[in-house]
Design a protein around this motif. Structure first.
Motif, short mmCIF file in Angstrom:
data_model
loop_
_atom_site.label_atom_id
_atom_site.label_comp_id
_atom_site.label_asym_id
_atom_site.label_seq_id
_atom_site.Cartn_x
_atom_site.Cartn_y
_atom_site.Cartn_z
N GLU A 153 5.19 -4.77 1.45
CA GLU A 153 4.40 -3.64 1.92
C GLU A 153 5.02 -2.33 1.43
N HIS B 149 -4.79 0.28 3.96
CA HIS B 149 -4.89 -0.49 5.21
C HIS B 149 -6.21 -0.25 5.94
N PRO C 261 -0.80 -7.14 2.24
CA PRO C 261 -0.55 -5.96 1.44
C PRO C 261 0.60 -6.16 0.46
#
Length: 330
Positions: A10, A123, A144
């Motif tokens: 991420e 997101h 992600p």
């Protein structure tokens, strides 16, 4: 308890998004870039009417949030009725947070598939896609990270298999694109980012996914008309998309003994965050006007091609093909 790999991926996604913004900022100050204009009436041949130029004058920061677009892309495909074409399948789709990826994810879910949503760091958009999939009665997970990061592909595939039970379909869709008016402005950093996302990403995801796939599985790559015709202001992007087409054909041959089909969809201009996050404000109004239909496609007009190539019911004898969806030929 947090997973160190998940946190690292991420964080890498956030760093890559910043690197893309850095490339974009340098080019935003360069001389204007635009498409040809044409006064012909746009063609409407779909189930509902689609927007035509002039498009809203808007410029997005990389990687581009669909939630920030003034004119929201049309991805819901309300007239598409599912018929179990992908019943019980599990699909991993890169760049599934928005644009073509979101539209493909929704139609796959409507056809009975559970979806792993791979995306960089958008997101808010990814949550919209997840909710849309769950509204179709299917499971969805978010992954992600940067597809160009070598360890990400293995992690994404393993998470898909662990949480959704298997992997039947891989859709390589994530891409980086930024126009350059002059080759002198195409920096090595920019060139490297395009190749790593658009070529390395596809290769790494396929390599990680194939060991988990069984006969009847499918890989569908997102190519581009630029990979067929070239685009003078997209030298690096055109090169990578031509490479995607060659990779599709070569990989399809090597996977015939495994019973895994590999095909590609080559879209023309499509209204997604990719282009408003490329062309500067004031230069996006004519987007899609150069096509025979005199307008860009909407994501829901492209997604059915992915369903067709992913479904064994529809394309069991098709592999190694490049399917252009470009709004016709002049």
């Amino acid at each position: 308890m947090s997973n160190p790999d998940t946190e690292r991926h991420e964080q890498q996604g956030e760093r890559t998004a910043q690197a893309e913004r850095d490339i974009q900022a340098k080019l935003d100050a360069k001389e204007p870039r635009s498409f040809q204009s044409d006064e012909d009436k746009p063609m409407q041949a779909g189930a509902r009417e689609y927007p035509a130029p002039p498009m809203p004058s808007q410029h997005l920061s990389k990687p581009g949030l669909e939630a920030d677009l003034e004119l929201q892309p049309m991805w819901e495909a309300p007239y598409w009725k599912g018929s179990g074409k992908l019943e019980g399948k599990v699909a991993l789709i890169t760049g599934a947070d928005s644009g073509i990826g979101r539209a493909v994810a929704v139609l796959f879910a409507r056809e009975g598939a559970d979806i792993a949503i791979a995306y960089l760091n958008e997101h808010e958009d990814a949550e919209v896609t997840r909710k849309a999939i769950e509204d179709e009665g299917r499971r969805a997970i978010l992954i992600p990270g940067d597809v160009a990061e070598p360890s990400y592909a293995g992690s994404a595939v393993e998470k898909t298999v662990a949480e959704l039970g298997k992997l039947d379909i891989l859709v390589n869709n994530a891409a980086f694109q930024e126009h350059v008016h002059d080759i002198a402005d195409l920096t090595l950093e920019h060139f490297d980012r395009t190749l790593r996302t658009n070529l390395y990403g596809y290769f790494l995801m396929a390599k990680a996914a194939i060991p988990h796939m069984r006969p009847g599985s499918a890989i569908v790559n997102c190519g581009s008309i630029t990979g067929i015709d070239g685009a003078k202001q997209l030298l690096d992007y055109s090169m990578t998309k031509g490479g995607v087409h060659a990779f599709t054909r070569a990989l399809s041959s090597s996977l015939v003994p495994k019973g895994i089909r590999v095909n590609a969809v080559a879209p023309g201009p499509v209204w997604t965050p990719l282009n408003p996050a490329d062309k500067v404000e004031g230069e996006i109004e004519d987007f899609g006007k150069q096509t025979a239909m005199k307008r860009p496609a909407q994501p829901e007009e492209i997604a059915p091609a992915f369903v067709f190539l992913a479904s064994t019911q529809m394309s069991s004898y098709i592999t190694g093909e490049i399917l252009p969806v470009i709004g016709g030929y002049d």
